[in-house]
Write an enzyme that holds these catalytic residues in place. Structure first.
Site, mmCIF file in Angstrom:
data_model
loop_
_atom_site.group_PDB
_atom_site.id
_atom_site.type_symbol
_atom_site.label_atom_id
_atom_site.label_comp_id
_atom_site.label_asym_id
_atom_site.label_seq_id
_atom_site.Cartn_x
_atom_site.Cartn_y
_atom_site.Cartn_z
ATOM 1 N N LYS A 1 -13.965 -38.224 10.161
ATOM 2 C CA LYS A 1 -12.818 -38.541 9.291
ATOM 3 C C LYS A 1 -13.005 -39.870 8.575
ATOM 4 O O LYS A 1 -12.666 -39.999 7.404
ATOM 5 C CB LYS A 1 -11.519 -38.572 10.103
ATOM 6 C CG LYS A 1 -11.015 -37.190 10.502
ATOM 7 C CD LYS A 1 -9.620 -37.282 11.133
ATOM 8 C CE LYS A 1 -9.142 -35.913 11.609
ATOM 9 N NZ LYS A 1 -7.886 -36.004 12.371
ATOM 10 N N LYS B 1 -13.379 -22.517 9.868
ATOM 11 C CA LYS B 1 -12.142 -22.207 10.576
ATOM 12 C C LYS B 1 -10.944 -22.388 9.671
ATOM 13 O O LYS B 1 -10.944 -23.249 8.795
ATOM 14 C CB LYS B 1 -12.104 -23.029 11.868
ATOM 15 C CG LYS B 1 -11.067 -24.078 11.986
ATOM 16 C CD LYS B 1 -11.198 -24.914 13.243
ATOM 17 C CE LYS B 1 -10.389 -26.184 13.021
ATOM 18 N NZ LYS B 1 -9.179 -26.323 13.776
ATOM 19 N N LYS C 1 -5.264 -26.395 8.150
ATOM 20 C CA LYS C 1 -4.215 -26.888 7.254
ATOM 21 C C LYS C 1 -4.815 -27.590 6.050
ATOM 22 O O LYS C 1 -4.232 -27.597 4.980
ATOM 23 C CB LYS C 1 -3.321 -27.885 7.995
ATOM 24 C CG LYS C 1 -2.490 -27.281 9.083
ATOM 25 C CD LYS C 1 -1.502 -28.328 9.600
ATOM 26 C CE LYS C 1 -1.140 -28.080 11.049
ATOM 27 N NZ LYS C 1 -1.925 -28.924 11.989
HETATM 28 P P1 ADP Z 1 -5.580 -27.897 11.630
HETATM 29 O O1 ADP Z 1 -7.088 -27.840 11.664
HETATM 30 O O2 ADP Z 1 -4.991 -26.759 10.900
HETATM 31 O O3 ADP Z 1 -5.072 -29.245 11.169
HETATM 32 P P2 ADP Z 1 -5.077 -28.840 14.247
HETATM 33 O O4 ADP Z 1 -6.418 -29.460 14.326
HETATM 34 O O5 ADP Z 1 -3.897 -29.725 14.033
HETATM 35 O O6 ADP Z 1 -5.102 -27.726 13.121
HETATM 36 O O7 ADP Z 1 -4.873 -27.963 15.543
HETATM 37 C C1 ADP Z 1 -3.624 -27.668 16.115
HETATM 38 C C2 ADP Z 1 -3.845 -26.600 17.165
HETATM 39 O O8 ADP Z 1 -4.175 -25.346 16.552
HETATM 40 C C3 ADP Z 1 -4.990 -26.900 18.122
HETATM 41 O O9 ADP Z 1 -4.637 -26.396 19.407
HETATM 42 C C4 ADP Z 1 -6.139 -26.126 17.541
HETATM 43 O O10 ADP Z 1 -7.108 -25.770 18.516
HETATM 44 C C5 ADP Z 1 -5.445 -24.888 16.992
HETATM 45 N N1 ADP Z 1 -6.154 -24.379 15.825
HETATM 46 C C6 ADP Z 1 -6.270 -24.987 14.623
HETATM 47 N N2 ADP Z 1 -6.959 -24.238 13.760
HETATM 48 C C7 ADP Z 1 -7.302 -23.107 14.428
HETATM 49 C C8 ADP Z 1 -8.031 -21.920 14.081
HETATM 50 N N3 ADP Z 1 -8.530 -21.751 12.863
HETATM 51 N N4 ADP Z 1 -8.186 -20.949 15.013
HETATM 52 C C9 ADP Z 1 -7.672 -21.112 16.243
HETATM 53 N N5 ADP Z 1 -6.976 -22.206 16.639
HETATM 54 C C10 ADP Z 1 -6.788 -23.190 15.751
#
Ligand code: ADP
Ligand code: NA
Length: 331
Positions: A114, A198, A201
């Site tokens: 980051k 993956k 957000k």
């Molecule tokens: P993002 O990448 O969307 O910002 P976060 O890193 O804030 O998501 O993750 C929040 C929760 O959602 C965590 O428990 C993470 O493991 C899960 N998570 C995020 N993206 C995925 C995904 N594409 N598939 C499965 N679980 C996910």
């Protein structure tokens, strides 16, 4: 007998959670909450490690909490609260900062990624200390189990190192050592337009993200336009057919059917039929959640009251840990 203590959280960093957050986190939380003494936090203090608009942050925090509830987290049996409502998080984080090595924190790969993207001057000290705040989140509740994605595993390891170090220096029974519960590989959801990365957000293809709060017609459109391949076969093969495999995963998790069963139903029928059926499955799962979220957001006074009650419950546990910590370090 006491149920094992569990802690997890998500950042209020978007207006809606997405299918990855739902399948990878919320569904698991929902399953675990009956067998655990669960604490689920909306981690707004983590969110401000990158710049946030205040009004938007407040709104996203409420929306995230509403999505936890609408997805099935029960705020009367689980403790569902907003991190900044419990000051002990910041207080314990400060103490833990003083026993964390500068080099140790600098080795966190998420920080390195980051901060590299942002540049040194745009990177806050808060972002650097993020994993220490996460350690405080976990240790305050004497957490035994932390459900996380594998990208957070290193932070849970740091948490264990800090707990071990504090216990050795100040008193062996201060903190419980938490164990990560790494999310199942089958719970990992990929971007619909870019099915080797993956769903996130912060993803770069808007049509690739299935938001929990999308209108049904938008959800259906995104699924119909999802990237597949040219061989026309509904078959799971993560390596050669990442798009179709991702859709099969979503179908299987949300319908409770096996992948094989779904493959058989759509054998020789092409992607159009398969996608149409998947759109129905997703919409019938997400639509009641969306409706419930809108209901909850229609009465923010009641939602805020619920969050305040839960923050009180969290505070009771957190304050007890903090009092012991302060005593042991000589405050
Ligand atoms: P993002 O990448 O969307 O910002 P976060 O890193 O804030 O998501 O993750 C929040 C929760 O959602 C965590 O428990 C993470 O493991 C899960 N998570 C995020 N993206 C995925 C995904 N594409 N598939 C499965 N679980 C996910
Ligand atoms: Na993220």
């Amino acid at each position: 007998t006491q149920k094992p203590r569990l802690y997890s959280g998500m950042q209020p960093s978007a207006d809606s959670l997405h299918a990855g957050n739902y399948i990878g986190a919320l569904l698991q939380w929902k399953e675990l909450q009956s067998t655990h003494d669960a604490f689920f936090s909306v981690v707004d203090m983590h969110a401000i490690t990158v710049a946030q608009d205040p009004a938007e942050l407040r709104e996203k925090t409420r929306r995230t909490a509403a999505q936890y509830i609408a997805a099935g987290i029960d705020p009367s049996s689980s403790t569902l609260y907003v991190q900044s409502h419990v000051p002990a998080h910041a207080e314990l984080a400060w103490v833990l900062n003083t026993i964390t090595g500068f080099g140790e924190a600098g080795r966190m790969t998420q920080f390195k990624d980051k901060s590299q993207k942002q540049g040194a001057d745009a990177t806050s000290v808060g972002l650097f200390a993020y994993p220490v705040l996460m350690a405080a989140d976990i240790l305050l509740y004497q957490t035994e189990i932390v459900p996380v994605g594998d990208d957070q595993k290193q932070h849970v390891e740091l948490t264990r190192d800090l707990a071990t170090r504090f216990n050795a220096r100040f008193g062996a029974d201060t903190f419980v050592l938490p164990e990560p519960a790494i999310q199942r590989e089958t719970a990992r959801i990929y971007d619909l337009q870019n099915p080797t990365s993956k769903m996130s957000k912060s993803g770069e293809t808007p049509a690739g993200i299935l938001w929990l709060l999308d209108e049904p017609s938008v959800t259906a459109k995104k699924i119909m336009r999802a990237v597949t391949d040219t061989d026309g076969e509904v078959r799971f093969d993560r390596e050669h057919k990442p798009g179709v495999s991702n859709l099969l995963t979503i179908f299987s998790v949300l319908s409770g059917r096996t992948i094989t069963d779904i493959e058989q139903e759509f054998a020789g029928r092409g992607y159009g039929d398969f996608k149409k059926a998947l759109a129905e499955v997703v919409v019938s799962e997400f639509e009641p959640i969306r409706a419930r979220v809108l209901e909850l957001l229609d009465d923010t006074a009641e939602l805020d009251r619920l969050l305040a009650v839960n923050a009180d419950r969290a505070s009771e546990v957190a304050e007890a840990t903090l009092a012991t910590v302060y005593d042991r370090i000589g405050f």
